[in-house]
Design a protein around this motif. Structure first.
Motif, PDB file in Angstrom:
ATOM      1  N   THR A   1      37.205  19.779  36.215  1.00 43.11           N
ATOM      2  CA  THR A   1      36.588  19.683  37.293  1.00 43.11           C
ATOM      3  C   THR A   1      36.699  21.284  37.444  1.00 43.11           C
ATOM      4  O   THR A   1      37.048  22.461  36.217  1.00 43.11           O
ATOM      5  CB  THR A   1      38.268  19.454  38.615  1.00 43.11           C
ATOM      6  OG1 THR A   1      38.846  19.566  38.298  1.00 43.11           O
ATOM      7  CG2 THR A   1      37.757  18.059  38.312  1.00 43.11           C
ATOM      8  N   ALA A   2      35.601  22.924  38.431  1.00 43.25           N
ATOM      9  CA  ALA A   2      35.667  23.445  37.917  1.00 43.25           C
ATOM     10  C   ALA A   2      36.695  25.016  38.358  1.00 43.25           C
ATOM     11  O   ALA A   2      36.910  25.649  37.721  1.00 43.25           O
ATOM     12  CB  ALA A   2      34.135  23.956  39.223  1.00 43.25           C
ATOM     13  N   HIS A   3      37.639  24.094  38.810  1.00 39.96           N
ATOM     14  CA  HIS A   3      38.945  25.323  39.445  1.00 39.96           C
ATOM     15  C   HIS A   3      40.259  24.547  38.813  1.00 39.96           C
ATOM     16  O   HIS A   3      40.837  25.969  38.252  1.00 39.96           O
ATOM     17  CB  HIS A   3      39.249  24.364  40.776  1.00 39.96           C
ATOM     18  CG  HIS A   3      40.147  23.007  40.457  1.00 39.96           C
ATOM     19  ND1 HIS A   3      39.415  21.519  40.814  1.00 39.96           N
ATOM     20  CD2 HIS A   3      41.286  22.714  40.387  1.00 39.96           C
ATOM     21  CE1 HIS A   3      40.686  20.787  40.719  1.00 39.96           C
ATOM     22  NE2 HIS A   3      41.571  20.989  40.237  1.00 39.96           N
ATOM     23  N   LYS A   4      40.016  24.178  37.644  1.00 45.85           N
ATOM     24  CA  LYS A   4      41.454  23.827  36.675  1.00 45.85           C
ATOM     25  C   LYS A   4      40.695  24.872  35.944  1.00 45.85           C
ATOM     26  O   LYS A   4      41.058  25.810  34.997  1.00 45.85           O
ATOM     27  CB  LYS A   4      41.107  22.870  35.899  1.00 45.85           C
ATOM     28  CG  LYS A   4      41.853  21.690  36.536  1.00 45.85           C
ATOM     29  CD  LYS A   4      42.125  20.244  36.432  1.00 45.85           C
ATOM     30  CE  LYS A   4      43.039  19.154  37.399  1.00 45.85           C
ATOM     31  NZ  LYS A   4      42.785  18.262  36.281  1.00 45.85           N
ATOM     32  N   LEU A   5      39.234  24.815  35.173  1.00 42.49           N
ATOM     33  CA  LEU A   5      38.766  26.203  34.172  1.00 42.49           C
ATOM     34  C   LEU A   5      38.841  27.281  35.022  1.00 42.49           C
ATOM     35  O   LEU A   5      38.709  28.068  33.926  1.00 42.49           O
ATOM     36  CB  LEU A   5      37.336  25.799  34.069  1.00 42.49           C
ATOM     37  CG  LEU A   5      36.931  24.090  33.227  1.00 42.49           C
ATOM     38  CD1 LEU A   5      35.473  24.233  33.733  1.00 42.49           C
ATOM     39  CD2 LEU A   5      37.465  23.575  32.128  1.00 42.49           C
ATOM     40  N   MET A   6      38.377  27.618  36.405  1.00 39.95           N
ATOM     41  CA  MET A   6      38.377  28.941  36.747  1.00 39.95           C
ATOM     42  C   MET A   6      39.868  29.246  36.610  1.00 39.95           C
ATOM     43  O   MET A   6      39.912  30.759  36.574  1.00 39.95           O
ATOM     44  CB  MET A   6      37.655  28.897  37.697  1.00 39.95           C
ATOM     45  CG  MET A   6      36.591  28.664  37.933  1.00 39.95           C
ATOM     46  SD  MET A   6      35.066  29.611  36.964  1.00 39.95           S
ATOM     47  CE  MET A   6      33.606  29.867  36.506  1.00 39.95           C
ATOM     48  N   ASP A   7      40.909  28.445  37.205  1.00 40.28           N
ATOM     49  CA  ASP A   7      41.979  29.132  36.903  1.00 40.28           C
ATOM     50  C   ASP A   7      42.253  29.585  35.194  1.00 40.28           C
ATOM     51  O   ASP A   7      43.289  30.018  35.181  1.00 40.28           O
ATOM     52  CB  ASP A   7      43.434  27.504  37.670  1.00 40.28           C
ATOM     53  CG  ASP A   7      43.129  27.579  38.970  1.00 40.28           C
ATOM     54  OD1 ASP A   7      42.017  28.487  39.688  1.00 40.28           O
ATOM     55  OD2 ASP A   7      43.629  26.480  39.637  1.00 40.28           O
ATOM     56  N   ALA A   8      42.474  28.375  34.435  1.00 39.96           N
ATOM     57  CA  ALA A   8      42.332  29.343  32.795  1.00 39.96           C
ATOM     58  C   ALA A   8      41.919  30.145  33.102  1.00 39.96           C
ATOM     59  O   ALA A   8      42.141  31.343  32.041  1.00 39.96           O
ATOM     60  CB  ALA A   8      41.741  28.124  32.119  1.00 39.96           C
ATOM     61  N   LEU A   9      40.767  30.597  33.056  1.00 37.50           N
ATOM     62  CA  LEU A   9      39.871  32.069  33.170  1.00 37.50           C
ATOM     63  C   LEU A   9      40.742  33.196  33.900  1.00 37.50           C
ATOM     64  O   LEU A   9      40.715  34.137  32.989  1.00 37.50           O
ATOM     65  CB  LEU A   9      38.783  31.765  32.975  1.00 37.50           C
ATOM     66  CG  LEU A   9      37.768  31.129  31.893  1.00 37.50           C
ATOM     67  CD1 LEU A   9      36.470  31.232  32.966  1.00 37.50           C
ATOM     68  CD2 LEU A   9      37.660  31.438  30.542  1.00 37.50           C
ATOM     69  N   LYS A  10      41.286  32.493  35.160  1.00 37.74           N
ATOM     70  CA  LYS A  10      41.803  33.853  35.669  1.00 37.74           C
ATOM     71  C   LYS A  10      43.037  33.924  34.769  1.00 37.74           C
ATOM     72  O   LYS A  10      43.812  35.603  35.152  1.00 37.74           O
ATOM     73  CB  LYS A  10      42.178  32.659  36.765  1.00 37.74           C
ATOM     74  CG  LYS A  10      42.138  34.361  38.267  1.00 37.74           C
ATOM     75  CD  LYS A  10      43.365  33.569  38.893  1.00 37.74           C
ATOM     76  CE  LYS A  10      44.800  32.823  38.894  1.00 37.74           C
ATOM     77  NZ  LYS A  10      45.050  32.323  40.064  1.00 37.74           N
ATOM     78  N   ASP A  11      44.146  33.787  34.065  1.00 34.92           N
ATOM     79  CA  ASP A  11      45.466  33.648  33.709  1.00 34.92           C
ATOM     80  C   ASP A  11      45.003  34.771  32.339  1.00 34.92           C
ATOM     81  O   ASP A  11      45.900  35.523  32.006  1.00 34.92           O
ATOM     82  CB  ASP A  11      45.653  32.542  33.352  1.00 34.92           C
ATOM     83  CG  ASP A  11      46.122  31.331  34.452  1.00 34.92           C
ATOM     84  OD1 ASP A  11      46.636  32.512  35.252  1.00 34.92           O
ATOM     85  OD2 ASP A  11      46.896  30.505  34.225  1.00 34.92           O
ATOM     86  N   THR A  12      43.815  33.881  31.439  1.00 37.13           N
ATOM     87  CA  THR A  12      43.489  34.916  30.454  1.00 37.13           C
ATOM     88  C   THR A  12      42.873  36.126  30.898  1.00 37.13           C
ATOM     89  O   THR A  12      43.532  37.522  30.379  1.00 37.13           O
ATOM     90  CB  THR A  12      42.127  34.268  29.992  1.00 37.13           C
ATOM     91  OG1 THR A  12      41.134  33.936  30.350  1.00 37.13           O
ATOM     92  CG2 THR A  12      42.465  32.958  29.288  1.00 37.13           C
ATOM     93  N   ASP A  13      42.260  36.478  32.125  1.00 34.88           N
ATOM     94  CA  ASP A  13      41.905  37.882  32.389  1.00 34.88           C
ATOM     95  C   ASP A  13      42.696  38.640  32.446  1.00 34.88           C
ATOM     96  O   ASP A  13      43.075  40.245  32.722  1.00 34.88           O
ATOM     97  CB  ASP A  13      41.199  37.953  33.748  1.00 34.88           C
ATOM     98  CG  ASP A  13      39.848  37.263  34.266  1.00 34.88           C
ATOM     99  OD1 ASP A  13      39.410  37.070  32.326  1.00 34.88           O
ATOM    100  OD2 ASP A  13      38.929  36.298  34.072  1.00 34.88           O
ATOM    101  N   ILE A  14      43.820  38.245  33.674  1.00 34.65           N
ATOM    102  CA  ILE A  14      45.008  39.073  33.137  1.00 34.65           C
ATOM    103  C   ILE A  14      45.241  39.424  31.952  1.00 34.65           C
ATOM    104  O   ILE A  14      46.319  40.823  32.400  1.00 34.65           O
ATOM    105  CB  ILE A  14      45.879  37.928  34.654  1.00 34.65           C
ATOM    106  CG1 ILE A  14      46.099  37.176  35.953  1.00 34.65           C
ATOM    107  CG2 ILE A  14      47.730  38.842  34.779  1.00 34.65           C
ATOM    108  CD1 ILE A  14      46.701  36.762  36.623  1.00 34.65           C
ATOM    109  N   LEU A  15      45.809  37.985  31.221  1.00 33.87           N
ATOM    110  CA  LEU A  15      46.231  39.231  29.722  1.00 33.87           C
ATOM    111  C   LEU A  15      45.389  39.941  29.436  1.00 33.87           C
ATOM    112  O   LEU A  15      45.550  40.631  28.110  1.00 33.87           O
ATOM    113  CB  LEU A  15      46.223  37.519  28.522  1.00 33.87           C
ATOM    114  CG  LEU A  15      47.192  37.161  27.593  1.00 33.87           C
ATOM    115  CD1 LEU A  15      47.823  38.255  27.808  1.00 33.87           C
ATOM    116  CD2 LEU A  15      46.348  37.014  26.761  1.00 33.87           C
ATOM    117  N   HIS A  16      43.625  39.766  29.305  1.00 30.77           N
ATOM    118  CA  HIS A  16      43.243  40.826  29.067  1.00 30.77           C
ATOM    119  C   HIS A  16      43.004  42.069  29.202  1.00 30.77           C
ATOM    120  O   HIS A  16      43.385  43.156  28.679  1.00 30.77           O
ATOM    121  CB  HIS A  16      41.403  40.565  29.319  1.00 30.77           C
ATOM    122  CG  HIS A  16      41.035  38.917  28.342  1.00 30.77           C
ATOM    123  ND1 HIS A  16      40.363  38.501  28.663  1.00 30.77           N
ATOM    124  CD2 HIS A  16      41.877  38.503  28.197  1.00 30.77           C
ATOM    125  CE1 HIS A  16      40.217  37.337  28.388  1.00 30.77           C
ATOM    126  NE2 HIS A  16      41.324  37.301  27.927  1.00 30.77           N
TER     127      HIS A  16
END
Length: 802
Positions: A409-424
């Motif tokens: 689902t889209a919300h799971k993928l976007m949450d994962a990308l949000k976590d990586t953005d914080i790391l970036h």
């Protein structure tokens, strides 16, 4: 002056990340090019120029000093781009020296303001400029009379060769002068033995033209100049390949370097990067292996790290070789090299190298079509454990990409990308920020949300890069930017804005020329847009030649497009065979989008043979698969195919119900052609429900008059009331159909789809005639006639296509 002092020209600590502030080696030459730089510094001090121009010139000083010697024309052109007034003044200054006498050159050096003689000098004594001026003045003062005379003759030739080609006699004189023109800082005596000793200590690499196709010699290239050249070209290849030298020119320069110094490891590595640009498998592997061989033989790592330096070079050499084979699709050779790297890393207990190997291992498994989810998860955990944010983020992004293809689902993928953005942002990983935004754009496009995809693409293109801007690079030419621009071009083309899409491709062609590694992205995108445009306009003779070009870039996409053309040309058997082959391949590679598209094309082939009942199971399977993977655009397209099938099976009410569910996402996020097809199909369904059309079977209320029983008065009244109600419903549906046809005509006009416009005008004329509106019916009939005469081709049956 505070803002001026902050610039590179005056700050001794700012060296642009290339070499240290002490840019001079053991040996250097006083050359006419260096005198030109001194003239530039003199004019910058003597003349009044604006602050922006001064800043631009300050940024130019370091590349001019550390780079290879330029011809006078190239030097003046470079300065003129920053400040035309100063370039003209420098030209006049050189003219006075070269066209005068030797005393004019002596006067220039005596009046040259330096940080050591002039108290009001703007340059620091320890800055790059200050050290350069001190170095040149000391070198000039140590020259003997004969050496100063030779320098003056060289300066004259350097200046006059810019306006006229030298004669044979002048060339002979230049060769004679060049044989004995070493003017170094370490000796004041002009003896052959001393010069030979100094040449052995610091031999120049070669004499060549590094800034273009001009082959005129500009003097020897020192070790520092070679290092600057390699650093500059490597940076440009990574960030702005278009500004780097062309592959052939760069290869020639590297060959010259390696001819004079075969053990120059950095030149071998740049040769490897240059070979990758042109997909030269042999030379890239050859250069990569030579790089690590020379790195080991040089002993630099061994001196600092002992025996560990030797082993470290070996394991990273094997790892780089594995990545090289992965890039070219040699999976077996890549696997062998990767296993070798893992073995050496395990023996040396190098956890960082092992983590890199694990990252390439799951990448290799994914390229081979295997499920590498477990390896990805392990890689992310280990990278986080060893504090390797770059590898951890790449692993998460790979998991998101694989999850998108597996139907997460889209919300799971976007949450994962949000976590990586914080790391970036925490670690300032600019490259991964760009990849994350591009991946988000692709995911929204895959889910059929064009508005969100457009927003993410614009966010990437308007984001300021965190990378330091060096060598005049204003925008990183990475794969992420290419993908984002391709998405923008497709989004514009879907809305009928082909001129805007053409401008985007023009920009892509400039930023990513055909010889660059990311050029095939926009090439494939451009070909697909042209193909769809010709297919929508029914210009199959123009779409068919594009199939070969698409196949050269993407075989799977080329097969699918070939099947579309064959189906449009009524070669159904050939198209069906290709679609079956393509479906088997797509199921093997787990390409869900292609599987659904193949199913839809197969259903259209069933329509051509009037097999609407056999197309229904295929469409239902495609609909279930699209919903399972949350592919909203394909769900809507499958719903349109289902509505056509149900309409032709005689259940227009059910077709209209299915169409209403798909109408909202189509109008919100769909392409213009999809909107037009949906509105045309809605009009056909509304006309069928209302009983209008060529196959009209009578008014629905007429079925009550077929009874043989004599109705009572109450019964007759009910029949009359029901008939009047049905007539009102029919008229209302007919008016809705009129509005749907008008909207469909507007969409098709935007795309210049004349054959579909002909169908719309035909249905409009029929509908207006049934409603008794003669004037509108005649107008639509006239438009239909004009298009029919223009096209001069029989209209295909509307029931056989969407």
């Amino acid at each position: 002056m505070a803002s001026v002092h902050e610039s590179l020209y005056f700050n001794p600590m700012m060296t642009n990340g290339v070499v240290h502030a002490n840019v001079f080696g053991i040996k250097d030459w006083v050359t006419p090019y260096k005198i030109s730089i001194l003239a530039l510094l003199y004019e910058m001090t003597a003349s009044k120029i604006s602050l922006p121009e001064r800043r631009r010139l300050n940024k130019l000083i370091l590349p001019l000093q550390q780079g290879p010697d330029l011809t006078l024309g190239q030097f003046l052109k470079t300065v003129e781009e920053c400040c035309p007034q100063t370039a003209y003044a420098v030209k006049l200054r050189l003219h006075e020296i070269a066209d005068g006498e030797m005393k004019d050159m002596e006067y220039f050096f005596s009046t040259l303001p330096t940080p050591f003689t002039a108290f009001d000098s703007e340059a620091y004594k320890t800055s790059v400029v200050g050290l350069f001026m001190r170095h040149m003045i000391l070198a000039y003062n140590k020259l003997s009379f004969s050496q100063a005379y030779k320098l003056y003759k060289l300066l004259q030739h350097y200046y006059h060769s810019h306006y006229a080609k030298p004669t044979d006699g002048q060339m002979g004189l230049m060769v004679l002068i060049a044989d004995d023109s070493d003017m170094d800082l370490t000796s004041t005596e002009d003896t052959i033995g001393d010069r030979m000793d100094k040449e052995e200590q610091d031999t120049p690499l070669h004499e060549s033209e590094l800034q273009g196709d001009n082959t005129e010699s500009r003097g020897p290239l020192s070790q520092k100049q070679a290092e600057y050249f390699l650093a500059r070209q490597a940076y440009l290849l990574k960030n702005d390949e278009n500004k780097a030298l062309k592959p052939a020119v760069l290869q020639e320069e590297l060959n010259n370097m390696l001819k004079f110094n075969p053990d120059f490891a950095e030149a071998h590595y740049l040769n490897y990067l240059n070979s990758m640009r042109v997909q030269d498998i042999f030379l890239s592997a050859h250069s990569l292996l030579h790089y690590f061989d020379r790195l080991i033989l040089s002993g630099n790592e061994g001196k600092s790290n002992g025996d560990e330096g030797y082993g470290r070079s070996l394991r990273y050499a094997a790892l780089n070789l594995a990545s090289l084979h992965c890039r070219f699709g040699h999976y077996q050779q890549a696997d062998l090299a990767l296993q070798e790297a893992i073995r050496i890393a395990q023996e040396s207990n190098d956890h960082v190298c092992l983590q890199h190997c694990l990252s390439w291992l799951y990448t290799l498994e994914r390229m081979k079509g295997s499920d590498s989810t477990v390896l990805m998860e392990d890689s992310v955990k280990m990278a986080a454990h060893f504090c390797l944010p770059y590898l951890a983020s790449l692993g998460i992004q790979s998991l998101v990409q694989q999850g998108a293809t597996q139907g997460k689902t889209a919300h799971k993928l976007m949450d994962a990308l949000k976590d990586t953005d914080i790391l970036h942002w925490k670690h300032s990983l600019s490259e991964l920020i760009e990849i994350s935004l591009t991946q988000t754009t692709s995911i929204w496009r895959m889910y059929g949300k064009s508005t969100m995809a457009l927003q993410q693409a614009q966010l990437l293109l308007n984001m300021s890069s965190l990378e330091p801007v060096n060598f005049g690079v204003h925008q990183n030419n990475t794969e992420a930017f290419a993908v984002a621009l391709c998405h923008l071009a497709e989004l514009h083309a879907e809305q009928g804005l082909f001129s805007a899409a053409s401008e985007i491709f023009h920009h892509l062609r400039e930023q990513f020329p055909p010889h660059t590694q990311h050029a095939k992205l926009w090439m494939l995108c451009d070909l697909k847009i042209q193909f769809d445009k010709h297919m929508n306009e029914r210009k199959y003779h123009l779409a068919e030649p594009l199939v070969k070009a698409i196949s050269a870039l993407d075989k799977t996409e080329g097969l699918y497009r070939k099947a579309q053309v064959l189906s449009a040309l009524n070669r159904s058997t050939e198209a069906y065979n290709i679609l079956q082959r393509l479906q088997v391949h797509s199921e093997k590679t787990r390409c869900t989008e292609m599987i659904i598209r193949v199913m839809l094309s197969t259903a259209e082939l069933h329509w051509e043979s009037s097999g609407f009942s056999t197309a229904l199971p295929v469409l239902l399977q495609a609909l279930a698969l699209a919903r399972q993977h949350h592919l909203q655009s394909l769900v809507s397209e499958t719903a349109l195919h289902l509505a056509v099938t149900q309409l032709m099976l005689g259940v227009p009410e059910q077709a209209l119900s299915v169409l209403h569910e798909a109408m909202e996402p189509v109008l919100a996020h769909g392409a213009v052609i999809d909107k037009g097809r949906a509105m045309l199909l809605a009009a056909r369904c509304q006309m069928a429900v209302a009983g209008f059309g060529p196959n009209r079977q009578g008014h629905p209320g007429n079925k009550h008059t077929s009874t043989n029983l004599l109705p009572t008065r109450i019964h007759l009244l009910n029949i009359i009331t029901l008939s009047l109600f049905m007539v009102l419903v029919d008229v209302q549906l007919a008016l809705l159909a009129v509005g749907s046809l008008n909207e469909a005509a507007a969409y098709f006009s935007r795309l210049n789809c004349k054959e579909r416009l002909r169908d719309v005008h035909y249905l409009q004329a029929q509908l207006y005639r049934s409603l008794g509106q003669t004037l509108e019916s005649n107008k639509s009939a006239m438009l239909f006639r004009l298009l029919d005469q223009e096209l001069q081709s029989p209209a295909p049956l509307a029931s056989m296509r969407l």
